[in-house]
Scaffold this motif. Sequence first.
Motif, short mmCIF file in Angstrom:
data_model
loop_
_atom_site.label_atom_id
_atom_site.label_comp_id
_atom_site.label_asym_id
_atom_site.label_seq_id
_atom_site.Cartn_x
_atom_site.Cartn_y
_atom_site.Cartn_z
N GLN A 1 81.23 17.06 -73.57
CA GLN A 1 81.39 18.37 -74.53
C GLN A 1 81.78 19.60 -73.70
O GLN A 1 82.80 20.17 -74.07
N ALA A 2 81.17 19.77 -72.45
CA ALA A 2 81.50 20.66 -71.53
C ALA A 2 82.96 20.56 -70.83
O ALA A 2 83.69 21.49 -70.98
N GLY A 3 83.37 19.30 -70.64
CA GLY A 3 84.61 18.97 -70.20
C GLY A 3 85.54 19.17 -71.20
O GLY A 3 86.96 19.75 -70.89
N ILE A 4 85.57 19.10 -72.43
CA ILE A 4 86.39 19.19 -73.62
C ILE A 4 86.69 20.71 -73.70
O ILE A 4 87.81 21.30 -73.94
N ALA A 5 85.54 21.37 -73.48
CA ALA A 5 85.47 22.89 -73.59
C ALA A 5 86.05 23.44 -72.34
O ALA A 5 86.26 24.63 -72.53
N GLY A 6 86.38 22.85 -71.43
CA GLY A 6 86.94 23.37 -70.20
C GLY A 6 86.13 23.88 -69.22
O GLY A 6 86.63 24.65 -68.37
N ARG A 7 84.78 23.79 -69.25
CA ARG A 7 83.82 24.25 -68.54
C ARG A 7 83.82 23.65 -67.05
O ARG A 7 84.11 22.69 -66.80
N ALA A 8 83.50 24.57 -65.92
CA ALA A 8 83.74 24.17 -64.54
C ALA A 8 82.42 23.12 -64.45
O ALA A 8 81.39 23.25 -64.72
N LYS A 9 82.58 22.30 -63.64
CA LYS A 9 81.69 20.86 -62.99
C LYS A 9 80.44 21.92 -62.22
O LYS A 9 79.28 21.39 -62.43
N GLU A 10 80.75 22.96 -61.61
CA GLU A 10 79.78 23.34 -60.76
C GLU A 10 78.62 24.29 -61.82
O GLU A 10 77.68 24.60 -61.78
N ASN A 11 78.91 24.27 -63.10
CA ASN A 11 78.03 24.59 -64.18
C ASN A 11 76.90 23.74 -64.74
O ASN A 11 76.31 23.89 -65.83
N GLU B 1 75.42 11.52 -64.18
CA GLU B 1 75.90 11.09 -65.59
C GLU B 1 76.79 12.30 -66.33
O GLU B 1 77.75 12.08 -67.01
N TRP B 2 76.12 13.52 -66.13
CA TRP B 2 76.92 14.73 -66.72
C TRP B 2 78.11 15.02 -66.30
O TRP B 2 79.24 15.14 -66.72
N LEU B 3 78.32 14.79 -64.79
CA LEU B 3 79.70 14.87 -64.16
C LEU B 3 80.57 13.81 -64.54
O LEU B 3 81.76 14.21 -64.76
N SER B 4 79.92 12.57 -64.73
CA SER B 4 80.96 11.59 -65.29
C SER B 4 81.47 11.74 -66.63
O SER B 4 82.78 11.50 -66.94
N GLY B 5 80.56 12.42 -67.38
CA GLY B 5 81.01 12.75 -69.02
C GLY B 5 82.11 13.94 -68.74
O GLY B 5 83.04 13.85 -69.68
N SER B 6 81.90 14.70 -68.01
CA SER B 6 82.99 15.93 -67.79
C SER B 6 84.20 15.41 -67.31
O SER B 6 85.23 15.82 -67.96
N SER B 7 84.33 14.53 -66.36
CA SER B 7 85.57 13.98 -65.80
C SER B 7 86.16 12.96 -66.96
O SER B 7 87.30 13.26 -66.96
N GLU B 8 85.45 12.42 -67.55
CA GLU B 8 85.88 11.43 -68.63
C GLU B 8 86.84 12.68 -69.77
O GLU B 8 87.84 12.26 -70.25
N ALA B 9 86.00 13.61 -70.03
CA ALA B 9 86.49 14.49 -70.99
C ALA B 9 87.83 15.17 -70.50
O ALA B 9 88.80 15.22 -71.14
N VAL B 10 88.04 15.49 -69.28
CA VAL B 10 89.19 16.10 -68.68
C VAL B 10 90.27 15.14 -68.75
O VAL B 10 91.41 15.42 -68.85
N GLU B 11 90.05 13.70 -68.33
CA GLU B 11 90.96 12.79 -68.39
C GLU B 11 91.52 12.61 -69.89
O GLU B 11 92.53 12.52 -69.94
#
Length: 75
Positions: free
Chosen positions: A18-28, A39-49
């Motif tokens: 959800q954070a990745g789709i919203a464009g939030r930074a991984k540092e957050n 797992e959070w970072l993995s989800g974020s990367s998946e969303a960006v892809e």
Amino acid sequence: MKRQKRDKVSRAHSKGYQAGIAGRAKENCPFQASTTRSEWLSGSSEAVEDRITTFSMQLHIIGNKKSSCTVAFFM
């Protein structure tokens, strides 16, 4: 009967996505534990892809010399 919460790892992935789709930074990333943070970072990367793939699928053809037209394909 009580509803069970999803396990923390699955929830971390979902929140990261959800954070990745919203464009939030991984540092957050709000998690400190290595498994949930990973797992959070993995989800974020998946969303960006997914965002990049979705946007690259959009094809815009603009005009030719005889008439001006716009065609857009969304998948």
